[in-house]
Design a protein around this motif. Structure first.
Motif, mmCIF file in Angstrom:
data_model
loop_
_atom_site.group_PDB
_atom_site.id
_atom_site.type_symbol
_atom_site.label_atom_id
_atom_site.label_comp_id
_atom_site.label_asym_id
_atom_site.label_seq_id
_atom_site.Cartn_x
_atom_site.Cartn_y
_atom_site.Cartn_z
ATOM 1 N N MET A 1 -7.061 -48.139 -2.710
ATOM 2 C CA MET A 1 -5.759 -47.723 -2.232
ATOM 3 C C MET A 1 -5.768 -46.209 -2.083
ATOM 4 O O MET A 1 -6.207 -45.505 -2.959
ATOM 5 N N LEU B 1 2.108 -52.779 -10.032
ATOM 6 C CA LEU B 1 0.805 -52.902 -9.371
ATOM 7 C C LEU B 1 0.311 -51.603 -8.741
ATOM 8 O O LEU B 1 -0.585 -51.623 -7.902
ATOM 9 N N ARG B 2 0.832 -50.488 -9.179
ATOM 10 C CA ARG B 2 0.229 -49.219 -8.760
ATOM 11 C C ARG B 2 -1.185 -49.142 -9.330
ATOM 12 O O ARG B 2 -2.044 -48.456 -8.794
ATOM 13 N N GLU B 3 -1.392 -49.856 -10.438
ATOM 14 C CA GLU B 3 -2.723 -50.018 -11.041
ATOM 15 C C GLU B 3 -3.077 -51.497 -10.942
ATOM 16 O O GLU B 3 -2.208 -52.354 -11.115
ATOM 17 N N PRO B 4 -4.349 -51.815 -10.666
ATOM 18 C CA PRO B 4 -4.743 -53.230 -10.531
ATOM 19 C C PRO B 4 -4.438 -54.033 -11.797
ATOM 20 O O PRO B 4 -4.669 -53.569 -12.912
ATOM 21 N N ARG B 5 -3.899 -55.249 -11.576
ATOM 22 C CA ARG B 5 -3.567 -56.148 -12.679
ATOM 23 C C ARG B 5 -3.687 -57.594 -12.207
ATOM 24 O O ARG B 5 -3.532 -57.893 -11.034
ATOM 25 N N VAL C 1 0.640 -56.286 -1.272
ATOM 26 C CA VAL C 1 -0.373 -56.201 -2.317
ATOM 27 C C VAL C 1 -1.705 -56.639 -1.719
ATOM 28 O O VAL C 1 -1.753 -57.355 -0.708
ATOM 29 N N VAL D 1 -8.130 -56.924 -5.265
ATOM 30 C CA VAL D 1 -9.119 -55.946 -5.709
ATOM 31 C C VAL D 1 -10.410 -56.665 -6.090
ATOM 32 O O VAL D 1 -11.495 -56.269 -5.695
ATOM 33 N N ARG E 1 -3.466 -55.219 -6.497
ATOM 34 C CA ARG E 1 -2.778 -53.931 -6.611
ATOM 35 C C ARG E 1 -1.888 -53.765 -5.391
ATOM 36 O O ARG E 1 -2.098 -54.413 -4.349
ATOM 37 N N ALA E 2 -0.910 -52.896 -5.511
ATOM 38 C CA ALA E 2 -0.023 -52.597 -4.382
ATOM 39 C C ALA E 2 -0.850 -51.955 -3.273
ATOM 40 O O ALA E 2 -1.800 -51.213 -3.534
ATOM 41 N N SER E 3 -0.509 -52.245 -2.044
ATOM 42 C CA SER E 3 -1.269 -51.704 -0.913
ATOM 43 C C SER E 3 -0.927 -50.241 -0.634
ATOM 44 O O SER E 3 -1.561 -49.615 0.214
ATOM 45 N N ASP F 1 1.057 -46.522 -2.735
ATOM 46 C CA ASP F 1 1.645 -45.970 -3.965
ATOM 47 C C ASP F 1 3.155 -46.129 -3.990
ATOM 48 O O ASP F 1 3.766 -46.246 -5.049
#
Length: 189
Positions: free
Chosen positions: A1, A29-33, A62, A65, A79-81, A83
């Motif tokens: 991202m 999901l700003r960070e992969p989860r 999203v 990842v 993660r979000a596509s 920020d």
């Protein structure tokens, strides 16, 4: 991202992003989860999280990842596509405010129409992935009285009009200039 803000122009994607649960998921999901991690963090069931993640993924909000094998199942990490996301008034084209239909240039409705047009125009440039030469000033000023505010607005208008007249050329590339003044919202408002 990449470190960027995405502009949502599709009304269906906007509706998906505005759902309160999905908005919380996008923020997380700003960070992969994984769905399991998100469920624990947000106090939801994994099935409910997966349901909402599928809707977000279907609209490109999203992205996958990685996939990891965990026993007899596959864990998907998303993660979000972007920020951050901004929903363009274009997404609500039928109800988007239009500055041309707001004759009172001192009204809050006209200011909102200008802001909506700003989002539409700059959003379309960002979506086209063009480098955009922009400039903005943001500040806060306190006025002792309404008369002082009116005097400031008049003087600012005169100064900007003079500056535009000195730099405007008929055969140059057009740029939009928006200058706005509004009360700063407080916790009481």
């Amino acid at each position: 991202m990449t470190n960027r803000t995405a502009v949502i122009e599709d009304h269906a994607a906007a509706a998906v992003a505005l759902d309160p649960v999905r908005a919380r998921l996008l923020a997380a999901l700003r960070e992969p989860r994984s769905a399991t991690t998100l469920a624990a963090e947000l106090g939801l069931t994994r099935q409910k999280v997966n349901y909402h993640l599928r809707a977000l993924e279907a609209h490109g909000l999203v992205e996958l990842v990685e996939e990891r094998r965990k026993g007899n199942m596959t864990e998907r990490v998303l993660r979000a596509s972007a920020d951050a996301f901004v929903i363009s008034p274009q997404a609500w084209a039928l109800v988007a405010p239009d500055p041309e239909r707001q004759p009172d240039k001192l009204s809050a409705q006209w200011l909102l129409a200008l802001a909506a047009r700003l989002l539409r125009e700059v959003g379309s440039l960002v979506v086209a992935r063009r480098r955009v030469a922009t400039f903005a000033i943001d500040g806060e000023i306190r006025f002792a009285s309404a008369a002082d505010r009116a005097a400031f607005a008049r003087e600012l208008g005169e100064a900007v009009t003079d500056l535009v007249a000195r730099h405007h050329t008929a055969n140059g590339r057009p740029h939009r200039l928006v200058v706005a003044l509004h009360p700063t919202p407080t916790e009481e408002t």
